[in-house]
Scaffold this motif. Structure first.
Motif, mmCIF file in Angstrom:
data_model
loop_
_atom_site.group_PDB
_atom_site.id
_atom_site.type_symbol
_atom_site.label_atom_id
_atom_site.label_comp_id
_atom_site.label_asym_id
_atom_site.label_seq_id
_atom_site.Cartn_x
_atom_site.Cartn_y
_atom_site.Cartn_z
ATOM 1 N N SER A 68 16.733 28.488 2.647
ATOM 2 C CA SER A 68 17.458 28.555 3.921
ATOM 3 C C SER A 68 16.703 29.350 4.983
ATOM 4 C CB SER A 68 18.841 29.198 3.708
ATOM 5 O OG SER A 68 19.600 28.465 2.780
ATOM 6 N N TRP A 69 15.563 29.899 4.627
ATOM 7 C CA TRP A 69 14.803 30.673 5.596
ATOM 8 C C TRP A 69 14.323 29.787 6.741
ATOM 9 C CZ3 TRP A 69 11.203 34.016 1.980
ATOM 10 C CH2 TRP A 69 11.953 35.077 1.469
ATOM 11 N N PRO A 70 14.323 30.302 7.966
ATOM 12 C CA PRO A 70 13.746 29.541 9.083
ATOM 13 C C PRO A 70 12.227 29.484 8.963
ATOM 14 C CG PRO A 70 14.346 31.739 9.800
ATOM 15 C CD PRO A 70 14.864 31.604 8.395
ATOM 16 N N ASP A 71 11.610 28.631 9.757
ATOM 17 C CA ASP A 71 10.154 28.461 9.695
ATOM 18 C C ASP A 71 9.404 29.745 10.013
ATOM 19 O OD1 ASP A 71 10.494 25.859 8.975
ATOM 20 O OD2 ASP A 71 10.126 25.025 10.980
ATOM 21 N N THR A 72 10.006 30.629 10.811
ATOM 22 C CA THR A 72 9.328 31.875 11.158
ATOM 23 C C THR A 72 9.087 32.761 9.936
ATOM 24 O OG1 THR A 72 11.521 32.696 11.784
ATOM 25 C CG2 THR A 72 10.045 32.013 13.573
ATOM 26 N N CYS A 338 10.655 47.298 3.239
ATOM 27 C CA CYS A 338 10.352 45.963 3.779
ATOM 28 C C CYS A 338 10.854 44.871 2.844
ATOM 29 C CB CYS A 338 8.850 45.819 4.005
ATOM 30 S SG CYS A 338 8.178 46.853 5.320
ATOM 31 N N LEU A 339 10.711 45.087 1.544
ATOM 32 C CA LEU A 339 11.195 44.105 0.576
ATOM 33 C C LEU A 339 12.719 44.004 0.618
ATOM 34 C CD1 LEU A 339 8.857 45.008 -2.411
ATOM 35 C CD2 LEU A 339 8.886 42.835 -1.193
ATOM 36 N N PHE A 340 13.394 45.140 0.796
ATOM 37 C CA PHE A 340 14.848 45.107 0.893
ATOM 38 C C PHE A 340 15.286 44.340 2.150
ATOM 39 C CE2 PHE A 340 18.908 46.878 2.325
ATOM 40 C CZ PHE A 340 19.687 46.671 1.205
ATOM 41 N N LEU A 341 14.584 44.548 3.254
ATOM 42 C CA LEU A 341 14.892 43.809 4.482
ATOM 43 C C LEU A 341 14.698 42.312 4.270
ATOM 44 C CD1 LEU A 341 15.513 43.661 7.539
ATOM 45 C CD2 LEU A 341 13.068 44.034 7.939
ATOM 46 N N THR A 342 13.603 41.937 3.619
ATOM 47 C CA THR A 342 13.341 40.523 3.346
ATOM 48 C C THR A 342 14.395 39.943 2.421
ATOM 49 O OG1 THR A 342 10.962 40.964 3.578
ATOM 50 C CG2 THR A 342 11.609 38.889 2.551
ATOM 51 N N SER A 343 14.760 40.686 1.368
ATOM 52 C CA SER A 343 15.776 40.216 0.432
ATOM 53 C C SER A 343 17.130 40.075 1.120
ATOM 54 C CB SER A 343 15.883 41.203 -0.743
ATOM 55 O OG SER A 343 16.917 40.835 -1.621
ATOM 56 N N LEU A 347 19.916 36.698 2.020
ATOM 57 C CA LEU A 347 21.374 36.666 1.894
ATOM 58 C C LEU A 347 22.028 36.323 3.222
ATOM 59 C CD1 LEU A 347 23.783 37.257 0.007
ATOM 60 C CD2 LEU A 347 23.642 39.647 0.734
ATOM 61 N N ALA A 348 21.504 36.898 4.302
ATOM 62 C CA ALA A 348 22.086 36.650 5.625
ATOM 63 C C ALA A 348 21.905 35.199 6.055
ATOM 64 C CB ALA A 348 21.446 37.589 6.652
ATOM 65 N N PHE A 349 20.767 34.604 5.762
ATOM 66 C CA PHE A 349 20.522 33.228 6.184
ATOM 67 C C PHE A 349 21.381 32.240 5.398
ATOM 68 C CE2 PHE A 349 16.217 34.891 7.530
ATOM 69 C CZ PHE A 349 16.548 34.897 8.873
ATOM 70 N N VAL A 350 21.673 32.549 4.119
ATOM 71 C CA VAL A 350 22.583 31.693 3.362
ATOM 72 C C VAL A 350 23.967 31.732 3.986
ATOM 73 C CG1 VAL A 350 23.753 31.417 1.150
ATOM 74 C CG2 VAL A 350 21.325 31.873 1.208
ATOM 75 N N GLY A 368 22.261 27.895 16.811
ATOM 76 C CA GLY A 368 22.108 27.862 15.368
ATOM 77 C C GLY A 368 20.658 27.837 14.939
ATOM 78 N N ASN A 369 19.768 27.326 15.773
ATOM 79 C CA ASN A 369 18.336 27.325 15.465
ATOM 80 C C ASN A 369 17.643 28.582 15.976
ATOM 81 O OD1 ASN A 369 18.433 24.789 14.237
ATOM 82 N ND2 ASN A 369 18.181 23.729 16.193
ATOM 83 N N ALA A 370 18.059 29.078 17.134
ATOM 84 C CA ALA A 370 17.366 30.194 17.767
ATOM 85 C C ALA A 370 17.629 31.516 17.066
ATOM 86 C CB ALA A 370 17.766 30.292 19.242
ATOM 87 N N ILE A 371 18.896 31.761 16.672
ATOM 88 C CA ILE A 371 19.234 33.057 16.075
ATOM 89 C C ILE A 371 18.530 33.255 14.732
ATOM 90 C CG2 ILE A 371 21.108 34.441 15.138
ATOM 91 C CD1 ILE A 371 22.894 33.378 17.329
ATOM 92 N N PRO A 372 18.588 32.308 13.782
ATOM 93 C CA PRO A 372 17.824 32.509 12.537
ATOM 94 C C PRO A 372 16.323 32.637 12.783
ATOM 95 C CG PRO A 372 19.429 30.752 12.274
ATOM 96 C CD PRO A 372 19.391 31.072 13.732
ATOM 97 N N SER A 373 15.785 31.860 13.726
ATOM 98 C CA SER A 373 14.356 31.944 14.017
ATOM 99 C C SER A 373 13.977 33.322 14.543
ATOM 100 C CB SER A 373 13.953 30.867 15.029
ATOM 101 O OG SER A 373 14.176 29.578 14.499
#
Length: 390
Positions: A68-72, A338-343, A347-350, A368-373
């Motif tokens: 579910s991660w955006p392309d960024t 940094c790993l906790f932020l990534t992890s 969860l947030a993107f799901v 919906g596209n801009a905020i996750p990106s």
């Protein structure tokens, strides 16, 4: 295949650098103070934290929530995964070389990544022997050259080099070996039993690497017992071996000869925490286990488990502070942050994606596209800033 060969050579060069810097630190054992620490952190200590950061980042990319991660986020992590492909089993699928629909596809993935560490260990030793041969042929007699010879362990026996190189290879490939081991026992359910006239076609538990094969039936049972159990014993052996070599031999931790063999395991840590490499290996095993065995829980709960595990590791690092130097401790602490932020972003993107009924955030398509990106860009910038800082 060309890119994979290039990635293998780059990884071999990186392993050689860590190996050389570790031997260099061992050669300085005579300058260790009574406290058992050097005046400052060695480059090998910082590089090891960098390797751990890359390994844990790639473990995070293997969870379902990462889809579910955006392309960024997904594009940079995909590039990192390909760069680290020789030690990242979920990046390359050697089974694609097998005949389409063949059961050999799943077996090829496991066998390939079990054999590869042995191949790179042989190449690393061959590189060391070649360097020694070239130096002997060149007849290095000046002081600088003699120092270089000492640092490359040209005066060490082959057994010494084998032990030191094996430590480095296991450190680099432990996540890969653990994933290959656990993958032999990982199964998923495809169809649920149903009443007529519904006719489910795939009822039962199927091997995750080959969903045409029932779990622990036929050749898969032989493979799991014949290869999986020895690999499982090896995975359990790694932290136990570290404890065996560090706890009973505390009086030997400053012995230059002992450090030449096992210094890779202890030199980064405080005298009271010289066993901590066993904890690090156990943490790696735990994260890979969550990635492999929590697949059937779905992306949300799998991401929750991973997030909790990262948070516990981060808290443990902050409370115990096992690293010998404050600079290395700071790098390790920021790395886990940094790993906790990534992890957490996984969860947030799901959550942001909503469910199959269209529930979730009430956003326009553009929002919906801009905020996750944008959130993904922030996560990547934080991680890249950490890498530049290191």
């Amino acid at each position: 295949m060309f890119m994979y060969i290039v990635a293998s050579l780059l990884l071999l060069a990186f392993m050689k650098l860590v190996y050389w810097l570790t031997l260099r630190k061992s050669a300085q054992a005579a300058t260790i103070a009574a406290s058992g620490t050097l005046a400052g952190p060695a480059p090998a200590d910082i590089l090891r934290q960098l390797v751990l950061f890359i390994q844990y980042t790639l473990i995070l990319t293997s969870v379902q929530a990462a889809e579910s991660w955006p392309d960024t986020i997904s594009k940079p992590t995909e590039a990192l995964a390909w760069l680290w492909a020789p030690a990242s089993p979920h990046t390359l699928a050697p089974g694609c070389l097998a005949r389409s629909g063949s059961s050999a596809a799943g077996v090829a993935v496991v066998v390939f990544y079990v054999v590869l560490p042995l191949v790179l260990l042989a190449l690393l030793l061959l590189l060391e022997v070649s360097i020694r041969f070239l130096q002997d042929q060149a007849g290095v007699n000046n002081l600088a050259g003699a120092r270089l010879v000492r640092l490359t362990a040209s005066h060490s026996s082959f057994k010494d080099q084998l032990i030191a190189a094996s430590m480095v290879v296991i450190f680099f490939f432990l996540p890969s070996i653990v994933r290959s081991c656990f993958g032999l026992f990982a199964c998923i359910n495809i169809d649920k039993p149903a009443q007529p006239p519904n006719m489910p076609l795939a009822v039962g538990s199927f091997w995750i690497h080959d969903t045409d094969q029932l779990c622990f039936v036929g050749w898969h049972r032989s493979l799991a017992i014949g290869l999986g159990i020895p690999l499982l014993l090896f995975v359990c052996f790694v932290p136990c071996f570290i404890l065996y070599k560090t706890l009973p031999n505390r009086a030997m931790l400053d012995n230059p000869l002992w450090l030449q063999h096992y210094g890779f395991l202890v030199q980064e840590y405080k005298p009271s925490c010289r066993f901590w490499e066993a904890v690090v290996s156990a943490q790696t095993i735990l994260l890979v286990a969550i990635s492999v065995f929590s697949y059937t829980l779905g992306p949300f709960y799998q991401a929750v488990l991973m997030n909790v595990a990262i948070a516990v590791i981060w808290l443990l690092l902050a409370v115990v502070r096992p690293l010998a130097h404050k600079e290395t401790q700071r790098v390790a602490f920021v790395s886990m942050g940094c790993l906790f932020l990534t992890s957490y972003s996984a969860l947030a993107f799901v959550q942001m994606a909503g469910d199959s009924n269209g529930a979730g955030l009430s956003l326009t398509d553009a929002e919906g596209n801009a905020i996750p990106s944008f959130m993904g860009l922030v996560v990547i910038l934080v991680n890249c800033t950490f890498l530049v800082w290191v």
